[in-house]
Design a protein around this motif. Structure first.
Motif, PDB file in Angstrom:
ATOM      1  N   THR A   1      -5.773   7.716  -2.399  1.00  0.00           N
ATOM      2  CA  THR A   1      -4.321   7.853  -2.510  1.00  0.00           C
ATOM      3  C   THR A   1      -3.842   7.569  -3.945  1.00  0.00           C
ATOM      4  OG1 THR A   1      -4.119   5.577  -1.751  1.00  0.00           O
ATOM      5  CG2 THR A   1      -3.893   7.282  -0.104  1.00  0.00           C
TER       6      THR A   1
ATOM      7  N   SER B   1     -12.187   4.164  -1.256  1.00  0.00           N
ATOM      8  CA  SER B   1     -12.328   5.617  -1.326  1.00  0.00           C
ATOM      9  C   SER B   1     -12.316   6.104  -2.781  1.00  0.00           C
ATOM     10  CB  SER B   1     -11.210   6.295  -0.529  1.00  0.00           C
ATOM     11  OG  SER B   1      -9.965   5.873  -1.023  1.00  0.00           O
TER      12      SER B   1
ATOM     13  N   HIS C   1      -7.672  13.328   1.406  1.00  0.00           N
ATOM     14  CA  HIS C   1      -8.353  12.024   1.339  1.00  0.00           C
ATOM     15  C   HIS C   1      -9.751  12.182   1.951  1.00  0.00           C
ATOM     16  CE1 HIS C   1      -9.028   7.717   1.999  1.00  0.00           C
ATOM     17  NE2 HIS C   1      -8.055   7.522   1.134  1.00  0.00           N
TER      18      HIS C   1
ATOM     19  N   HIS D   1       0.849  -1.192   0.000  1.00  0.00           N
ATOM     20  CA  HIS D   1       0.000   0.000   0.000  1.00  0.00           C
ATOM     21  C   HIS D   1       0.886   1.244   0.000  1.00  0.00           C
ATOM     22  CE1 HIS D   1      -2.841   3.088   1.426  1.00  0.00           C
ATOM     23  NE2 HIS D   1      -3.689   2.393   0.684  1.00  0.00           N
TER      24      HIS D   1
ATOM     25  N   GLU E   1     -11.294  10.432   3.928  1.00  0.00           N
ATOM     26  CA  GLU E   1     -11.418  10.012   5.334  1.00  0.00           C
ATOM     27  C   GLU E   1     -11.181  11.183   6.286  1.00  0.00           C
ATOM     28  OE1 GLU E   1      -8.882   6.686   6.217  1.00  0.00           O
ATOM     29  OE2 GLU E   1      -9.843   5.421   4.722  1.00  0.00           O
TER      30      GLU E   1
ATOM     31  N   SER F   1      -6.015   0.909  -2.157  1.00  0.00           N
ATOM     32  CA  SER F   1      -6.656  -0.359  -1.799  1.00  0.00           C
ATOM     33  C   SER F   1      -7.413  -0.976  -2.981  1.00  0.00           C
ATOM     34  CB  SER F   1      -7.549  -0.198  -0.569  1.00  0.00           C
ATOM     35  OG  SER F   1      -8.399   0.875  -0.726  1.00  0.00           O
TER      36      SER F   1
HETATM   37  P1  13P Z   1      -7.046   4.125  -0.213  1.00  0.00           P
HETATM   38  O1  13P Z   1      -8.314   3.496  -0.677  1.00  0.00           O
HETATM   39  O2  13P Z   1      -6.900   5.517  -0.732  1.00  0.00           O
HETATM   40  O3  13P Z   1      -5.905   3.249  -0.499  1.00  0.00           O
HETATM   41  O4  13P Z   1      -7.126   4.299   1.356  1.00  0.00           O
HETATM   42  C1  13P Z   1      -7.091   3.220   2.231  1.00  0.00           C
HETATM   43  C2  13P Z   1      -6.939   3.655   3.600  1.00  0.00           C
HETATM   44  O5  13P Z   1      -6.816   2.870   4.509  1.00  0.00           O
HETATM   45  C3  13P Z   1      -6.949   5.085   3.852  1.00  0.00           C
HETATM   46  O6  13P Z   1      -6.667   5.312   5.185  1.00  0.00           O
END
Ligand code: 13P
Ligand code: SF4
Length: 310
Positions: free
Chosen positions: A219, A127, A202, A22, A204, A39
């Motif tokens: 990301t 995401s 991001h 990752h 999140e 991810s």
């Molecule tokens: P991504 O889907 O952008 O890889 O994010 C995964 C994640 O754990 C973000 O904290």
């Protein structure tokens, strides 16, 4: 270091192994990985690879997703304690309770969940595809009355709701790194220090941070966006592991984290020594029981189909 890399290359050949990492991993892991991605990219790679062994450098739910998609491969996680606190904020039991409040709800589960939660869900998202997944879940409702449940991330859920205009019942989970360590006051300060920079965050992150950003993206999408952009300076609102890749791929551009504190301690548990250890000893195999794997496979596959169309 050269000796370790030589040994790793030998073991990879001998065992027909691939190293997936990752974007939040340590620089030493970026440098030895066969593929570094977000991810969604990683789950696609895990589904496609013809390797017999996948060494998954990331947190547990990511390795578990690889194992769900590739049950005939050995998926090894270099540190079995690399978990995701957000994923732990929703359990299958809590989700069943949540579902029982609605009549026949559609459940959208962020991929940052356990296999047991995925098995209770209709479709997964990451995401990078969450808005499209929720739009498809809404379009798929057999009648207009099915409620949509989104778990566990309240920030990603809120962002998706805003972007799609689709009302959802959202869990109360969050990522401690993005929610607690990336704050609006840090964004103001970074903008003041780097007025020409574009702000990428991001989803999140908390909504007060999202509303200050120029772009909101996963990301992987950040990495692609920066490469194509003519802009030379970026303020980055996500886990700091991404900075190494951004600079490596774009040496002529400059990157400033909103906060150097935004580190995911679980992602950082994976080291090159542990990668070597699991490959030598074939240990820390991530396994999922077949009945639950089959149930969790369906929502992941649905997500991958939607992402392939996008
Ligand atoms: P991504 O889907 O952008 O890889 O994010 C995964 C994640 O754990 C973000 O904290
Ligand atoms: Fe989980 Fe947050 Fe770490 Fe991502 S950054 S793996 S959501 S704790």
């Amino acid at each position: 270091m050269d000796e370790i890399i030589e040994k790793l290359n030998f073991l990879k050949k001998e065992k027909n192994a691939v190293i997936l990492a990752h974007i939040y991993q340590l620089p030493e892991i970026h440098d030895i990985a066969d593929f570094v991605g977000d991810s969604l990219d990683l789950s696609r790679k895990a589904a496609q690879t013809d390797a017999d062994v996948i060494v998954f450098c990331g947190v547990h739910f990511m390795a578990e997703t690889a194992s769900i998609l590739s049950p005939n491969k050995k998926v090894l996680i270099p540190d079995a304690n690399a978990g995701c606190p957000m994923a732990d904020m929703i359990t299958a039991e809590k989700l069943r309770k949540f579902k029982s409040k609605y009549k026949n709800p559609v459940v959208v589960a962020y991929v940052n969940t356990s296999v047991a939660v995925k098995a209770e869900s209709d479709i997964c998202c990451t995401s990078s595809n969450a808005v499209n997944v929720v739009k498809s879940a809404a379009a798929d409702k057999t009648d207009g009355s099915r409620d949509i449940i989104f778990v566990p991330d309240r920030n990603l859920g809120g962002y998706v709701q805003q972007m799609s205009g689709i009302k959802m019942n959202i869990g109360n989970g969050f990522c401690p790194t993005h929610n607690n360590l990336i704050l609006p006051e840090y964004v103001y300060k970074a903008k003041e220090e780097h007025p020409q920079a574009e702000v990428l965050v991001h989803p999140e992150c908390r909504s007060e941070v999202i509303s200050l950003a120029d772009q909101i993206m996963s990301t992987g999408a950040m990495c692609r966006y920066v490469e194509k952009s003519n802009v030379k300076e970026f303020i980055i609102g996500t886990e700091t592991g991404i900075l190494y890749k951004l600079k490596k791929d774009n040496p002529d551009k400059n990157f400033y984290p909103i906060s150097f504190l935004s580190v995911c301690p679980n992602m950082k548990k994976i080291t090159i020594a542990k990668v070597l250890d699991v490959l030598i000893n074939m240990k820390n195999i991530v396994s999922v029981s077949e009945d639950i794997r089959q149930k969790a496979y369906i929502p992941i596959l649905k997500m991958l189909k939607i992402s392939a169309q996008a």
